[in-house]
Design an enzyme around this catalytic site. Structure first.
Site: not given
Length: 311
Positions: A53-54, A114, A116, A180, A225-226
């Site tokens: 995810e990250d 989730h 970082i 986010n 997203d990230n």
């Protein structure tokens, strides 16, 4: 008269519900499809099977990856398996993912990593702040990275209603639909905030007291997203969901796609936005992050695999 009024109220309620559903579908880009954009040299990363995810890459090329996120409404390929943290050294000719050992005393069974963030102090000690969702609650776990044996020493768990420091809570910006991904410019002057459901990136000027003032908003036709920052160029790399509806509705015949955007010169009047990678889900599903180092690109996902590419 009462029956007429009741019918009217039901009709109004149904209309409002339909309007909200339509608005939500629009925010999820429910109808958007993408054309593929491939890169010449990419491979799936062996050992990462349940999400990435990250990803946060240190200036020396060490990449930290969170894996195994279980999140309400989102598919999990291993719902009963605890989350993991991986390390990749991007200075190697053929980088591989190595699982990081976590110190005793930490609740590994409920570990659900989730996002970082990394911090390097004056003594070059590396610390990881990892957003964790044990038992569907939210905490921030602080780890110290020990490079000698590729381990993480758990230092503390931060709990707060607003998920900030236990000593002081301060709101520095507001008005986002869903703030986010967050990152900072290489010179430390600007904060970038990805508003995933508003499909944009906000640029905020950071002041000495950590208050933020709005500078500009870059609108994008995707769910951002990230955010990752190229420390050498200042470019912003974004993992995106072209069609968020597919991410929340598990359909093997209609897989969630992946998209990576690169934003150059975001402070200029006309920032350059490039689609670097796009896939319909046949290779990579649900991209959430893209990070670069030395001509190498890592692409992570919410629940699927991870991709290593040479640019």
């Amino acid at each position: 008269m009462g029956k007429v009024l009741a019918v009217a109220l039901v009709g109004i309620a149904a209309a409002l519900a339909a309007e909200r559903l339509l608005a939500f579908r629009n925010r999820l880009n429910a109808s958007r499809e993408i054309a593929p954009v491939t890169l010449p040299s990419c491979r799936l990363i062996k050992g990462i099977e349940t999400g990435s995810e990250d990803i946060d890459i240190l200036p020396n090329g060490l990449a930290f990856i969170s894996s195994g996120l279980k999140y309400p409404g989102v598919k999990s390929l291993a719902p009963d398996k605890p989350g993991e943290m991986f390390l990749m050294d991007l200075n190697e000719d053929n980088p591989r993912a190595v699982e990081l050992r976590i110190s005793r005393g930490f609740d590994l069974v409920s570990f659900n990593p989730h996002g970082i963030s990394t911090y390097i102090d004056r003594d070059d000690t590396v610390y990881l702040f990892v957003v964790n969702h044990p038992h569907q609650k939210s905490t921030v776990e602080l780890f110290k990275f020990v490079e000698d044996d590729n381990s993480l020493v758990h230092l503390k768990t931060i709990r707060h209603d607003l998920l900030t420091s236990p000593k002081e809570v301060k709101e520095v910006a507001a008005g986002f639909y869903s703030a986010n991904g967050i990152n900072i410019s290489p010179d430390g002057k600007y904060i970038y905030v990805a508003d995933i459901f508003d499909h944009n990136v906000h640029v905020m000027e950071k002041h000495a007291n950590w208050n933020l003032t709005h500078v500009k908003t870059l609108q994008l036709d995707t769910l951002v997203d990230n955010l990752s920052i190229d420390t050498y160029t200042g470019d912003i790399w974004i993992g995106c969901h072209p069609n968020g509806m597919k991410l929340f509705y598990d359909n093997p015949e209609n897989l969630p796609a992946s998209e990576v955007l690169r934003v150059q010169n975001i402070l200029s009047e006309e920032p350059a936005v490039t689609r670097v990678y796009a896939d319909n889900g046949s290779v990579l599903q649900g991209t959430s992050v893209a990070s670069v180092y030395g001509g190498k690109l890592l692409i992570g996902t919410v629940f699927h695999r991870a991709l290593y590419c040479e640019l």
